[in-house]
Design an enzyme around this catalytic site. Structure first.
Site, PDB file in Angstrom:
ATOM      1  N   LYS A   1       0.820  -1.218   0.000  1.00  0.00           N
ATOM      2  CA  LYS A   1       0.000   0.000   0.000  1.00  0.00           C
ATOM      3  C   LYS A   1       0.854   1.268   0.000  1.00  0.00           C
ATOM      4  O   LYS A   1       0.351   2.353  -0.269  1.00  0.00           O
ATOM      5  CB  LYS A   1      -0.963   0.002   1.188  1.00  0.00           C
ATOM      6  CG  LYS A   1      -0.330   0.157   2.544  1.00  0.00           C
ATOM      7  CD  LYS A   1      -1.391   0.281   3.617  1.00  0.00           C
ATOM      8  CE  LYS A   1      -0.769   0.541   4.980  1.00  0.00           C
ATOM      9  NZ  LYS A   1      -1.780   0.800   6.011  1.00  0.00           N
ATOM     10  N   ASP A   2       2.164   1.137   0.292  1.00  0.00           N
ATOM     11  CA  ASP A   2       3.067   2.293   0.269  1.00  0.00           C
ATOM     12  C   ASP A   2       3.650   2.564  -1.116  1.00  0.00           C
ATOM     13  O   ASP A   2       4.280   3.599  -1.333  1.00  0.00           O
ATOM     14  CB  ASP A   2       4.231   2.090   1.247  1.00  0.00           C
ATOM     15  CG  ASP A   2       3.801   2.144   2.696  1.00  0.00           C
ATOM     16  OD1 ASP A   2       2.737   2.723   2.974  1.00  0.00           O
ATOM     17  OD2 ASP A   2       4.520   1.589   3.548  1.00  0.00           O
TER      18      ASP A   2
ATOM     19  N   ARG B   1      -8.691   8.757   3.573  1.00  0.00           N
ATOM     20  CA  ARG B   1      -9.653   7.659   3.369  1.00  0.00           C
ATOM     21  C   ARG B   1     -10.235   7.214   4.699  1.00  0.00           C
ATOM     22  O   ARG B   1     -11.462   7.145   4.863  1.00  0.00           O
ATOM     23  CB  ARG B   1      -8.966   6.470   2.675  1.00  0.00           C
ATOM     24  CG  ARG B   1      -9.838   5.207   2.633  1.00  0.00           C
ATOM     25  CD  ARG B   1      -9.076   4.016   2.083  1.00  0.00           C
ATOM     26  NE  ARG B   1      -7.907   3.670   2.858  1.00  0.00           N
ATOM     27  CZ  ARG B   1      -7.922   2.955   3.979  1.00  0.00           C
ATOM     28  NH1 ARG B   1      -9.067   2.486   4.465  1.00  0.00           N
ATOM     29  NH2 ARG B   1      -6.804   2.670   4.622  1.00  0.00           N
ATOM     30  N   ARG B   2      -9.372   6.904   5.652  1.00  0.00           N
ATOM     31  CA  ARG B   2      -9.851   6.451   6.962  1.00  0.00           C
ATOM     32  C   ARG B   2     -10.698   7.523   7.657  1.00  0.00           C
ATOM     33  O   ARG B   2     -11.732   7.223   8.241  1.00  0.00           O
ATOM     34  CB  ARG B   2      -8.662   6.066   7.846  1.00  0.00           C
ATOM     35  CG  ARG B   2      -8.008   4.751   7.452  1.00  0.00           C
ATOM     36  CD  ARG B   2      -6.706   4.524   8.184  1.00  0.00           C
ATOM     37  NE  ARG B   2      -6.186   3.181   7.979  1.00  0.00           N
ATOM     38  CZ  ARG B   2      -4.936   2.827   8.230  1.00  0.00           C
ATOM     39  NH1 ARG B   2      -4.072   3.719   8.701  1.00  0.00           N
ATOM     40  NH2 ARG B   2      -4.538   1.582   8.030  1.00  0.00           N
TER      41      ARG B   2
ATOM     42  N   ARG C   1       1.415  10.641  12.703  1.00  0.00           N
ATOM     43  CA  ARG C   1       2.399   9.983  11.844  1.00  0.00           C
ATOM     44  C   ARG C   1       3.339   9.179  12.730  1.00  0.00           C
ATOM     45  O   ARG C   1       3.299   9.252  13.941  1.00  0.00           O
ATOM     46  CB  ARG C   1       3.210  11.022  11.052  1.00  0.00           C
ATOM     47  CG  ARG C   1       2.467  11.779   9.953  1.00  0.00           C
ATOM     48  CD  ARG C   1       2.304  10.988   8.660  1.00  0.00           C
ATOM     49  NE  ARG C   1       3.519  10.276   8.293  1.00  0.00           N
ATOM     50  CZ  ARG C   1       4.577  10.814   7.705  1.00  0.00           C
ATOM     51  NH1 ARG C   1       4.594  12.100   7.420  1.00  0.00           N
ATOM     52  NH2 ARG C   1       5.632  10.077   7.401  1.00  0.00           N
TER      53      ARG C   1
ATOM     54  N   ARG D   1       2.797   5.610  17.462  1.00  0.00           N
ATOM     55  CA  ARG D   1       1.381   6.015  17.466  1.00  0.00           C
ATOM     56  C   ARG D   1       0.669   5.522  18.728  1.00  0.00           C
ATOM     57  O   ARG D   1      -0.113   6.254  19.326  1.00  0.00           O
ATOM     58  CB  ARG D   1       0.688   5.485  16.207  1.00  0.00           C
ATOM     59  CG  ARG D   1       1.227   6.098  14.931  1.00  0.00           C
ATOM     60  CD  ARG D   1       0.385   5.724  13.731  1.00  0.00           C
ATOM     61  NE  ARG D   1       1.058   6.092  12.491  1.00  0.00           N
ATOM     62  CZ  ARG D   1       0.454   6.251  11.317  1.00  0.00           C
ATOM     63  NH1 ARG D   1      -0.848   6.078  11.227  1.00  0.00           N
ATOM     64  NH2 ARG D   1       1.142   6.582  10.246  1.00  0.00           N
TER      65      ARG D   1
ATOM     66  N   CYS E   1      -1.771  10.950  -2.795  1.00  0.00           N
ATOM     67  CA  CYS E   1      -1.955  10.714  -1.359  1.00  0.00           C
ATOM     68  C   CYS E   1      -3.188  11.408  -0.790  1.00  0.00           C
ATOM     69  O   CYS E   1      -3.633  11.073   0.291  1.00  0.00           O
ATOM     70  CB  CYS E   1      -0.712  11.148  -0.591  1.00  0.00           C
ATOM     71  SG  CYS E   1       0.642   9.988  -0.784  1.00  0.00           S
TER      72      CYS E   1
END
Length: 306
Positions: free
Chosen positions: A85-86, A133-134, A151, A157, A244
């Site tokens: 996904k990166d 998105r989230r 981040r 996190r 992004c």
């Protein structure tokens, strides 16, 4: 000429190095290489150096892969390992990403300080995420929550969460499993409740497209069904030509030689949601992804981009 050693390059984070080790183990299990012939090289990515900005403000998703790909092109490494996904949806010239390990969980999870699930969080609770998105997906469920940029790696996190900077954070389950931190999970969402990022939960293995020896070898460790699914999902991204800032999710399943791929796209401000699902023969999975991307693009009228 048969290679005498293989150098695997990856991001230098704890999780990325675990992914690289998984690839190393796969190679050892499927070749005559010995332990002392396969090395892992940690590479600092631009995306890991700045922690207080969104990726698009720094140049986009490729910030996590650029430095590693440069090492690959310079032949300082033989293989690059990425969280799929990166990776940008379009391949860097001279490189090939055609090998994928069996997909881990693609689900999204919530970790909250209060141990409350999403529906039970106090109105105004602060949710940490770096993903539009989230954020838009959760706003679609709970319009009374607040969102704040977070981040850093998973450990960082969770530490920020426990320090009280956030009431909850949303993460990918796959990373937590690999770090053996899934006991922290408060709530797990199904892929229909929250459609994940294209390729989420998948380790991608990249090499030079003219390195025929490595290319042939990687075919042996590629997980075929995962490959079909994630390639279809990434076709959605290619059609949308997003970046992004693009809030898009895509997820596919295969059952009885059929692929079912669903996608969700939000307008640039998150106020409008577009959804579509495609069913197709597995052998036409790429076309299914393209169709889904085109349908979402048509529905949105292009309002997902500035």
């Amino acid at each position: 000429m048969k290679k005498e050693k293989i150098i695997i390059g990856s991001r230098n984070s704890k999780l990325a190095l675990i992914y690289a080790q998984k690839v190393r183990n796969k190679i050892l299990d499927n070749s005559n290489f010995k332990e002392d012939q396969i090395f892992i090289k940690g590479i600092l990515s631009e995306g890991d150096q700045v922690q207080d900005k969104r990726l698009y403000e720094m140049g986009g998703k490729g910030l996590f892969s650029k430095n590693i790909e440069e090492e690959l092109l310079k032949k300082n490494i033989d293989i690059a390992v990425h969280a799929l996904k990166d990776l940008p949806s379009f391949e860097t010239k001279g490189l090939k990403t055609n090998c994928f390990l069996k997909r881990n969980s693609s689900n999204e999870v919530l970790i909250s300080n209060s141990k409350k699930k999403l529906k039970d969080l106090v109105p105004g609770s602060i949710i940490g995420t770096s993903s539009f998105r989230r954020e838009f997906q959760l706003r679609n469920i709970r319009k009374d929550l607040n969102f704040k940029l977070i981040r850093g790696n998973i450990d960082t996190r969770i530490k920020k969460l426990k320090n009280g900077e956030y009431d909850a954070i949303i993460l990918s389950k796959a990373g937590l499993i690999s770090l053996e931190m899934d006991h922290e999970i408060t709530e797990e969402f199904t892929n229909s409740e929250i459609i994940p990022s294209a390729g989420q939960g998948t380790i991608a293995v990249q090499c030079r497209d003219d390195d025929h020896e490595i290319n042939e070898f990687l075919k042996k460790i590629n997980h075929h069904e995962t490959s079909l699914k994630v390639k279809a999902e990434r076709e959605v991204l290619k059609v949308l030509d997003g970046d992004c800032e693009t809030a898009v999710g895509a997820f596919s399943e295969i059952n009885n030689n059929e692929i079912f791929i669903s996608g969700e796209l939000f307008s640039i401000d998150g106020r409008r949601r577009y959804y579509y699902k495609v069913r197709s023969e597995t052998k036409k999975s790429i076309e299914a992804g393209k169709t889904l991307g085109k349908k979402l693009k048509e529905q949105s009228g292009g309002d997902y981009k500035k």
